[in-house]
Design an enzyme around this catalytic site. Sequence first.
Site, PDB file in Angstrom:
ATOM      1  CB  CYS A   1      -0.933  -0.002   1.207  1.00 31.36           C
ATOM      2  SG  CYS A   1      -2.049   1.413   1.252  1.00 31.36           S
TER       3      CYS A   1
ATOM      4  CB  CYS B   1      -4.039   4.835  -5.678  1.00 27.89           C
ATOM      5  SG  CYS B   1      -3.858   3.039  -5.484  1.00 27.89           S
TER       6      CYS B   1
END
Length: 310
Positions: A88, A236
């Site tokens: 992530c 992201c």
Amino acid sequence: MKHIHIIDSHTGGEPTRVVVSGFPALGGGTMAERLAVLAREHDRYRAACILEPRGSDVLVGALLCEPVSAGAAAGVIFFNNAGYLGMCGHGTIGLVRTLHHMGRIGPGVHRIETPVGDVEATLHDDLSVSVRNVLAYRHAKDVVVDVPGHGAVTGDVAWGGNWFFLVSDHGQRVAGENVAALAAYASAVRAALERAGVTGRDGAPIDHIELFADDPEYDSRSFVLCPGHAYDRSPCGTGTSAKLACLAADGKLAAGVTWRQASVIGSVFSASYAAAEGGVVPTIRGSAHLSAEATLVIEDDDPFGWGIAS
């Protein structure tokens, strides 16, 4: 009664909940091996941290672990409402900012162990963070799927630490006030990919959908549907990494050139890549801000103590 110590931050609007203590011991294996133990034997701890009434669909958890290597600053296991994440980007930025808050690290280069490999994170003097990600690559180009109500949709399948289907020609307005329609469209695309049997390498499910649009100020604006039904408030990190892999494969972005990726709410990551065998090695830079430090309490008689399943 159980107690779980957490520190919350957000990276470009996307929250990260670092679990400092309170989870069961997972052994001394790699982060991938510890993830498997957590998922198999202690998944209710993930649910307690992330699901309502203590969490929400948008929240990403980051379990802080002792690293295997003495040269690493930390190990981490990422998870969300739907399960576990290999890597992530925004969460790594949040983790590094949190480690600084804890007094564990100062400005400089730090190695972080993740379930999909080590990443290199640089904490800058202004407390922004650059993350040198794992290898990113395009797996398939111009994949066409039939999406009911929308017709044929064409996109690329790429890996940036998670699996993505990236779509530029979608006819949707990528704007904060349009997220409900964007989420519905992206969900329909993901369902169509599953029906068609389109996967990542070795049959891996594609659980992230990324829609791109032009932006007057930055190189691109994106909407990212994460596993489950939540969308990414940040640009992201793994999705931007997947985008760089596609741009590099198409010869549209040279190594070392900065790409500025805006999110659907307007937060921005700066990104570039180094060429590598089989793909690219992306570096993503962004900032995180601390938002809370707390102890989660799970009472023995709480019927929703381990989360409300959605």
